[in-house]
Motif scaffolding. Structure first.
Motif, PDB file in Angstrom:
ATOM      1  N   PRO A   1       7.086   8.664  -2.567  1.00 23.55           N
ATOM      2  CA  PRO A   1       6.860   7.580  -3.532  1.00 23.55           C
ATOM      3  C   PRO A   1       5.380   7.175  -3.609  1.00 23.55           C
ATOM      4  O   PRO A   1       4.687   7.123  -2.585  1.00 23.55           O
ATOM      5  N   ILE A   2       4.923   6.898  -4.802  1.00 23.66           N
ATOM      6  CA  ILE A   2       3.577   6.344  -5.006  1.00 23.66           C
ATOM      7  C   ILE A   2       3.622   5.439  -6.230  1.00 23.66           C
ATOM      8  O   ILE A   2       4.182   5.814  -7.257  1.00 23.66           O
ATOM      9  N   ASP A   3       3.087   4.223  -6.082  1.00 20.76           N
ATOM     10  CA  ASP A   3       3.109   3.249  -7.167  1.00 20.76           C
ATOM     11  C   ASP A   3       1.694   2.942  -7.613  1.00 20.76           C
ATOM     12  O   ASP A   3       0.772   2.946  -6.804  1.00 20.76           O
ATOM     13  N   ALA A   4       1.562   2.671  -8.899  1.00 21.07           N
ATOM     14  CA  ALA A   4       0.264   2.258  -9.429  1.00 21.07           C
ATOM     15  C   ALA A   4       0.442   0.938 -10.159  1.00 21.07           C
ATOM     16  O   ALA A   4       1.468   0.702 -10.796  1.00 21.07           O
ATOM     17  N   LEU A   5      -0.564   0.079 -10.046  1.00 24.92           N
ATOM     18  CA  LEU A   5      -0.554  -1.193 -10.767  1.00 24.92           C
ATOM     19  C   LEU A   5      -1.756  -1.186 -11.692  1.00 24.92           C
ATOM     20  O   LEU A   5      -2.896  -1.165 -11.223  1.00 24.92           O
ATOM     21  N   VAL A   6      -1.508  -1.150 -12.996  1.00 29.18           N
ATOM     22  CA  VAL A   6      -2.618  -1.014 -13.944  1.00 29.18           C
ATOM     23  C   VAL A   6      -2.622  -2.178 -14.923  1.00 29.18           C
ATOM     24  O   VAL A   6      -1.594  -2.810 -15.161  1.00 29.18           O
ATOM     25  N   ARG A   7      -3.790  -2.457 -15.480  1.00 31.80           N
ATOM     26  CA  ARG A   7      -3.933  -3.598 -16.382  1.00 31.80           C
ATOM     27  C   ARG A   7      -3.359  -3.308 -17.759  1.00 31.80           C
ATOM     28  O   ARG A   7      -2.949  -4.206 -18.469  1.00 31.80           O
ATOM     29  N   GLU A   8      -3.389  -2.026 -18.165  1.00 34.70           N
ATOM     30  CA  GLU A   8      -3.008  -1.742 -19.546  1.00 34.70           C
ATOM     31  C   GLU A   8      -1.497  -1.634 -19.734  1.00 34.70           C
ATOM     32  O   GLU A   8      -0.752  -1.462 -18.781  1.00 34.70           O
ATOM     33  N   ARG A   9      -1.072  -1.745 -20.986  1.00 36.03           N
ATOM     34  CA  ARG A   9       0.328  -1.530 -21.321  1.00 36.03           C
ATOM     35  C   ARG A   9       0.549  -0.039 -21.480  1.00 36.03           C
ATOM     36  O   ARG A   9      -0.296   0.653 -22.025  1.00 36.03           O
TER      37      ARG A   9
ATOM     38  N   MET B   1       0.836  -1.201   0.000  1.00 35.72           N
ATOM     39  CA  MET B   1       0.000   0.000   0.000  1.00 35.72           C
ATOM     40  C   MET B   1       0.878   1.262   0.000  1.00 35.72           C
ATOM     41  O   MET B   1       1.930   1.296   0.628  1.00 35.72           O
ATOM     42  N   ASN B   2       0.437   2.291  -0.712  1.00 35.70           N
ATOM     43  CA  ASN B   2       1.100   3.605  -0.674  1.00 35.70           C
ATOM     44  C   ASN B   2       0.618   4.383   0.543  1.00 35.70           C
ATOM     45  O   ASN B   2      -0.567   4.314   0.887  1.00 35.70           O
ATOM     46  N   PHE B   3       1.529   5.126   1.162  1.00 38.32           N
ATOM     47  CA  PHE B   3       1.152   5.976   2.300  1.00 38.32           C
ATOM     48  C   PHE B   3       1.555   7.414   2.038  1.00 38.32           C
ATOM     49  O   PHE B   3       2.687   7.686   1.631  1.00 38.32           O
ATOM     50  N   LEU B   4       0.614   8.336   2.265  1.00 35.92           N
ATOM     51  CA  LEU B   4       0.877   9.765   2.072  1.00 35.92           C
ATOM     52  C   LEU B   4       0.381  10.497   3.313  1.00 35.92           C
ATOM     53  O   LEU B   4      -0.683  10.163   3.855  1.00 35.92           O
ATOM     54  N   GLN B   5       1.154  11.489   3.767  1.00 35.15           N
ATOM     55  CA  GLN B   5       0.789  12.228   4.985  1.00 35.15           C
ATOM     56  C   GLN B   5       0.006  13.484   4.620  1.00 35.15           C
ATOM     57  O   GLN B   5       0.294  14.121   3.612  1.00 35.15           O
ATOM     58  N   GLY B   6      -0.964  13.831   5.479  1.00 32.95           N
ATOM     59  CA  GLY B   6      -1.698  15.057   5.227  1.00 32.95           C
ATOM     60  C   GLY B   6      -2.680  15.356   6.342  1.00 32.95           C
ATOM     61  O   GLY B   6      -2.660  14.715   7.395  1.00 32.95           O
ATOM     62  N   LYS B   7      -3.528  16.354   6.070  1.00 31.81           N
ATOM     63  CA  LYS B   7      -4.552  16.738   7.053  1.00 31.81           C
ATOM     64  C   LYS B   7      -5.914  16.673   6.379  1.00 31.81           C
ATOM     65  O   LYS B   7      -6.049  17.048   5.215  1.00 31.81           O
ATOM     66  N   VAL B   8      -6.896  16.206   7.143  1.00 34.15           N
ATOM     67  CA  VAL B   8      -8.250  16.157   6.590  1.00 34.15           C
ATOM     68  C   VAL B   8      -8.766  17.587   6.416  1.00 34.15           C
ATOM     69  O   VAL B   8      -8.558  18.437   7.278  1.00 34.15           O
ATOM     70  N   ALA B   9      -9.392  17.846   5.275  1.00 33.35           N
ATOM     71  CA  ALA B   9      -9.925  19.186   4.992  1.00 33.35           C
ATOM     72  C   ALA B   9     -11.156  19.033   4.103  1.00 33.35           C
ATOM     73  O   ALA B   9     -11.398  17.964   3.547  1.00 33.35           O
ATOM     74  N   THR B  10     -11.936  20.116   4.005  1.00 29.44           N
ATOM     75  CA  THR B  10     -13.081  20.086   3.098  1.00 29.44           C
ATOM     76  C   THR B  10     -12.789  21.014   1.922  1.00 29.44           C
ATOM     77  O   THR B  10     -12.406  22.170   2.108  1.00 29.44           O
ATOM     78  N   ARG B  11     -12.904  20.499   0.714  1.00 28.57           N
ATOM     79  CA  ARG B  11     -12.667  21.271  -0.508  1.00 28.57           C
ATOM     80  C   ARG B  11     -13.870  21.098  -1.432  1.00 28.57           C
ATOM     81  O   ARG B  11     -14.211  19.960  -1.768  1.00 28.57           O
ATOM     82  N   ASP B  12     -14.475  22.195  -1.824  1.00 29.45           N
ATOM     83  CA  ASP B  12     -15.656  22.154  -2.703  1.00 29.45           C
ATOM     84  C   ASP B  12     -16.721  21.215  -2.133  1.00 29.45           C
ATOM     85  O   ASP B  12     -17.313  20.411  -2.861  1.00 29.45           O
ATOM     86  N   GLY B  13     -16.902  21.274  -0.825  1.00 29.17           N
ATOM     87  CA  GLY B  13     -17.948  20.477  -0.193  1.00 29.17           C
ATOM     88  C   GLY B  13     -17.616  19.008  -0.012  1.00 29.17           C
ATOM     89  O   GLY B  13     -18.458  18.230   0.436  1.00 29.17           O
ATOM     90  N   ARG B  14     -16.423  18.602  -0.361  1.00 26.18           N
ATOM     91  CA  ARG B  14     -16.045  17.188  -0.209  1.00 26.18           C
ATOM     92  C   ARG B  14     -14.852  17.078   0.721  1.00 26.18           C
ATOM     93  O   ARG B  14     -13.957  17.913   0.677  1.00 26.18           O
ATOM     94  N   GLN B  15     -14.852  16.000   1.506  1.00 29.47           N
ATOM     95  CA  GLN B  15     -13.694  15.773   2.371  1.00 29.47           C
ATOM     96  C   GLN B  15     -12.540  15.183   1.579  1.00 29.47           C
ATOM     97  O   GLN B  15     -12.736  14.309   0.731  1.00 29.47           O
ATOM     98  N   VAL B  16     -11.348  15.726   1.844  1.00 28.96           N
ATOM     99  CA  VAL B  16     -10.137  15.229   1.205  1.00 28.96           C
ATOM    100  C   VAL B  16      -9.032  15.160   2.259  1.00 28.96           C
ATOM    101  O   VAL B  16      -9.206  15.651   3.373  1.00 28.96           O
ATOM    102  N   VAL B  17      -7.927  14.545   1.890  1.00 27.67           N
ATOM    103  CA  VAL B  17      -6.715  14.674   2.704  1.00 27.67           C
ATOM    104  C   VAL B  17      -5.780  15.574   1.913  1.00 27.67           C
ATOM    105  O   VAL B  17      -5.452  15.286   0.758  1.00 27.67           O
TER     106      VAL B  17
END
Ligand SMILES: Nc1ncnc2c1ncn2[C@@H]1O[C@H](COP(=O)(O)OP(=O)(O)O)[C@@H](O)[C@H]1O
Ligand SMILES: [Mg+2]
Length: 353
Positions: A316-324, A239-255
């Motif tokens: 670092p952040i990694d993605a695993l995708v089906r496509e080439r 799993m990727n881990f990213l640090q941040g703070k919970v906030a509300t942006r455009d009415g939606r919760q984000v980190v």
């Protein structure tokens, strides 16, 4: 009934405590895997179930009987080790029948049980051979045969596949699982390999530093790890881990990361301003418009999928995708994180929120 109860078990070696009160309930017929990094206490716990190691505190029961003071050979268990511990000067048949010979069983009974185990394990052709005339996988099967002939209430395995090459490990993994489905004998299996744990277990016990971190079905641990340790340990790539703070942006919760990048959330009840670790598995990221900007460094194509290594704001952040992927490395790509698959942990305690 081959159920095993481990209650408040502690272990100290010469004043140093290595096991800090472990509780595990194992039902009759279950395949339970103890998994965790090297030194976390898996072998010690297994050896305490077997009676090869005394317990310093707590209680272990097998089949409803407290076995704290019962010697190994009266516990009705059979153990298979990483080193198969076969006798080099005995044939396959003699190796498999040895525990019964020691128990002074009649010759005819020994022959019958050895033949039956050999059939189950596909070893009939090799009964007259010596261990050195067998492949690694066959030797491992002989070691399992020696456990099977005793028809115990519980099988105990300590990293039985560690000495085999990668391909054979996969084959033997399937064989052991088939064997369990056939015999339905309660099994406690130790490994440091989370893939082995995920693929073989009915129930996984994740251990760290002499403590149980989480117990659950494989996919429950994958879907809802209780803390950062389990989240990082179960699942591959990790799993990727990213640090941040919970906030509300455009009415939606984000980190919101320190770099001001908004990581999407959905259905997580956490108050704004809280410092959190945001977790997202590589397989829950897709490439497409409207994602977060990631500087991509390496592509690893495996044929069926592509693993993409990148960084966002230096993390670092990694993605695993089906496509080439036909892009050149060194670009910025848009990673879309699936908000329904995001995990949020308290930054201080590491507990899931
Ligand atoms: N005989 C022993 N004497 C002292 N310490 C031990 C002994 N056996 C194990 N330990 C310690 O107990 C802890 C757990 O070891 P172990 O059960 O072998 O871990 P694992 O099997 O998970 O790799 C480790 O810190 C290890 O150093
Ligand atoms: Mg060990």
């Amino acid at each position: 009934m081959g159920n095993v109860q481990i209650k408040g078990v502690t272990k100290s070696y010469g004043g140093v405590r290595v096991m800090h009160g472990v509780d595990v309930e194992i039902e009759d017929g279950e395949f339970v895997v103890l998994v965790g990094p090297s030194g976390c206490g898996k072998s010690t716990l297994l050896r305490m179930i077997a009676g090869l190691e005394e317990i310093s505190g707590g209680q272990i029961s097998i089949g409803g009987r407290v076995v704290n003071d019962i010697p190994p050979k009266e516990r009705d268990i059979a153990m298979v080790f990483q080193s198969y511990a076969l006798y080099p000067h005995k044939t396959v048949a003699e190796n498999m029948g040895f525990p019964l010979l020691m128990a002074k069983r009649p010759k005819a009974e020994i022959a019958e049980k050895v033949n039956r185990a050999a059939e189950i394990l596909d070893l009939t052709k090799y009964l007259d051979r010596y261990p050195k005339q067998l492949s690694g996988g066959q030797r491992q099967r002989v070691a399992m045969g020696r456990a099977i002939v005793r028809d115990p209430q519980v099988f105990l395995f300590d990293e039985p596949l560690s000495n085999l090459d990668a391909k054979l490990r996969v084959t033997m993994r399937v064989e052991i699982k088939e064997l369990h489905q056939r015999l339905k004998t309660t099994t406690v299996y130790v490994t440091h390999d989370q893939i082995e744990a995920m693929t073989m277990a009915n129930k996984i016990v994740v251990m760290r530093d002499g403590r149980v971190e989480q117990i659950g079905r494989p996919l429950d641990l994958y879907d809802r790890p209780v803390n950062l340790f389990v989240a990082g340990f179960i699942g591959s790539p990790a799993m990727n881990f990213l640090q941040g703070k919970v906030a509300t942006r455009d009415g939606r919760q984000v980190v919101l990361t320190d770099q001001g990048i908004a990581l999407p959330l959905d259905g997580v009840q956490v108050e704004d301003g809280r410092a959190v670790t945001y977790g997202i598995r590589p397989e829950h990221i897709t490439i497409g418009e409207g994602g977060i900007p990631v500087d991509v460094s390496v592509f690893e194509p495996t044929g069926s999928e592509t693993l993409i290594f990148g960084r966002v704001g230096g993390v670092p952040i990694d993605a695993l995708v089906r496509e080439r992927i036909e892009e050149e490395p060194g670009k910025t790509m848009s990673f879309r994180l699936d908000p329904r698959k995001a995990h949020v942990f308290d930054q201080v305690t590491g507990q899931r929120l």
